[in-house]
Structure formats: C-alpha cells, structure tokens
Design an enzyme around this catalytic site. Sequence first.
Site, PDB file in Angstrom:
ATOM      1  N   HIS A  64      40.650  42.395  32.385  1.00  0.00           N
ATOM      2  CA  HIS A  64      39.819  41.316  31.825  1.00  0.00           C
ATOM      3  C   HIS A  64      39.074  42.021  30.708  1.00  0.00           C
ATOM      4  CE1 HIS A  64      40.316  37.955  34.515  1.00  0.00           C
ATOM      5  NE2 HIS A  64      40.066  38.680  35.587  1.00  0.00           N
ATOM      6  N   LYS A  95      43.812  33.868  30.770  1.00  0.00           N
ATOM      7  CA  LYS A  95      43.792  32.446  31.158  1.00  0.00           C
ATOM      8  C   LYS A  95      43.461  31.546  29.970  1.00  0.00           C
ATOM      9  CE  LYS A  95      42.320  33.358  35.929  1.00  0.00           C
ATOM     10  NZ  LYS A  95      41.805  34.751  35.865  1.00  0.00           N
ATOM     11  N   PHE A  96      44.314  31.568  28.965  1.00  0.00           N
ATOM     12  CA  PHE A  96      44.114  30.686  27.814  1.00  0.00           C
ATOM     13  C   PHE A  96      44.104  29.239  28.283  1.00  0.00           C
ATOM     14  CE2 PHE A  96      46.297  34.398  25.914  1.00  0.00           C
ATOM     15  CZ  PHE A  96      45.344  34.752  24.964  1.00  0.00           C
ATOM     16  N   ASP A  98      43.216  26.040  25.868  1.00  0.00           N
ATOM     17  CA  ASP A  98      42.620  25.333  24.731  1.00  0.00           C
ATOM     18  C   ASP A  98      43.742  24.737  23.897  1.00  0.00           C
ATOM     19  OD1 ASP A  98      40.733  24.429  22.814  1.00  0.00           O
ATOM     20  OD2 ASP A  98      39.469  26.165  23.211  1.00  0.00           O
ATOM     21  N   TYR A 229      41.441  35.695  50.378  1.00  0.00           N
ATOM     22  CA  TYR A 229      42.439  36.766  50.351  1.00  0.00           C
ATOM     23  C   TYR A 229      43.574  36.545  51.340  1.00  0.00           C
ATOM     24  CZ  TYR A 229      39.198  39.745  47.685  1.00  0.00           C
ATOM     25  OH  TYR A 229      38.386  40.274  46.724  1.00  0.00           O
TER      26      TYR A 229
END
Length: 276
Positions: A64, A95-96, A98, A229
Amino acid sequence: MSSNSRLPYGARAQKHPNALVRKLFEIAEAKKTNVVVSADVTTTKELLDLADRLGPYIAVIKTHIDILSDFSQETITGLKQLAEKHNFLIFEDRKFVDIGNTVQKQYHGGVLRIAEWAHIVNCSILPGEGIVEALEQTVKAKDFPYGSERGLLILAEMTSKGSLATGPYTVSSVEIARRHRDFVVGFVSTRALTDVQSAEVPRSEDEDFVVFTTGVNLSSKGDKLGQQYQTPQSAISRGADFIIAGRGIYAAADPVEAAKQYQQQGWEAYQARLVQ
Ligand code: 5BU
C-alpha cells in the site's frame, strides 16, 4: 473447486496465454511458495528491510504505497532491485475505483507512478467496465514499455464484515474479467469463482483466473475493525492460488520464521489439493 485448481502451478504456467501469469506460476514452482506478504509498514526502510528478509519465502510482495510516510524514488528503486534479487513480483493493492480518465492518471502518473513498478494492481468494478478498459489502455499504449508484464486483479469480494462486494457485484466481476482475459489475470476473492454462472458470458473451457485471497492468518480470527481471517488451509481448499498475509507475518515476533511457517502450510495445502 475448478479443475485448474487441481493442476500444479508449473502445468498451468505452460498453458497460460498471459506472460505475467506464466512468470507468477514459475516463481511459485521454483521457490515452492504461494505466499504473498502484505507489507503494510509505513517507512521505506521498514518496507525494503522486510522485502529483503522475506524475499526468499514469498512469490509476491503486496504494497500500500500510499501509507509510506517517506515515499521517494529510493522506494521504487529499492523494491525493484529486491524483486530481481529474490525473484518475486510486486502487487500494489491500490483498489482503483473511479472514472476511466482519473484512474489512468492515478495508475500511470502522479507522484507514485504505479504502472512503472507494480506488476499487478487491482480495481473495483463499481464504476463499471470502463475502469478495466482505461487501465488496460495504459499498458497497451505504444510507448508503454512494460506491457506484457502488467496485469489486473478484479476485487470480486472483500474480507471485511458486512462487505457489499457479494451477489450480483461478484457475478459482474467475473463477467467483466471474462471479457478482458488479456489484461485481467484473476481476482481478489475469498474463494475460486469458477462456479459463477452467467448466461451472458459463460465460462470458457480454457479460462484460468488466478485467485488471490487476503485475510489469511494462522493465529487470529479477526481484528477490532471488521477484518475476518481464515487459515492458509481453508483459503487454499476454497480455491486460493495465492494466500495473502499481513500482520500474521510482519507483526510476528520473528517475521522470517512466520513467513517460513505460512510458506510451509500454504505449500502443503496446495499439494494436498493436486490431482493424485
Ligand atoms: P492483515 O494484516 O493480514 O489483516 O492485512 C490484510 C491486507 O489485505 C491489508 O493490506 C488489506 O488492505 C488487504 N485486504 C484485505 O484485508 N481484505 C480485502 O478484502 C482486500 C484487501 Br481486497
């Protein structure tokens, strides 16, 4: 479980049309690991140190990059060098989500220049199919030098409690992936999605999407913020090809020992599901 899940990574590498997936499976086979470490640390030094120490035991490092407090060219250069040194791929968990025009700029440009160093990125299909087309255009551009070494995962499910990435959203994820098999190499999901039925885009015989499963932890069931998890065994028996562990590895008292443990358990679970 799909028939592909029952084949060795090496066999899947041989018949896979996508160069990046072939490389990924070859790495897994050569290093005997299906572990992806989610290196969610916040300084370049910590990130590069982890990548160097854990490099021998992982197939992919997941970043990230926007959580680093000191991101610079040194971060990119260091990561790329370590990826070469230890033979692993880099997955930026961006995590696009848009419109196409914006994600192209987020992917290729800006301060992070993700397309230059991340072999794999992911997106949500919430904005519609155009997001995949936009990201694909970036790597297919004539002047983009890394085209055959870039791939997209569609975020088809999430591990957090109450996730809305379910039902029709997940079905659409699979349909869009099937329509973009050149660039979409697989899914981030909690299980294989080969059972997803679609009259519009039926499953084709030779399709082989790679399943990355996050939320893998050997000793915890979740956290206080909704993370849930499962164990490496559970993830792999549900169809994960690669298991992603963050805190289970990097926050362990001895991250190298932890990585070895996930590697061993992940590999044994993978071997157990192969056709005998
Ligand atoms: P953990 O420390 O193993 O809980 O970290 C999980 C990582 O995977 C973290 O980087 C999340 O952002 C990422 N993640 C997730 O946990 N669940 C998801 O559904 C997706 C990503 Br997609």
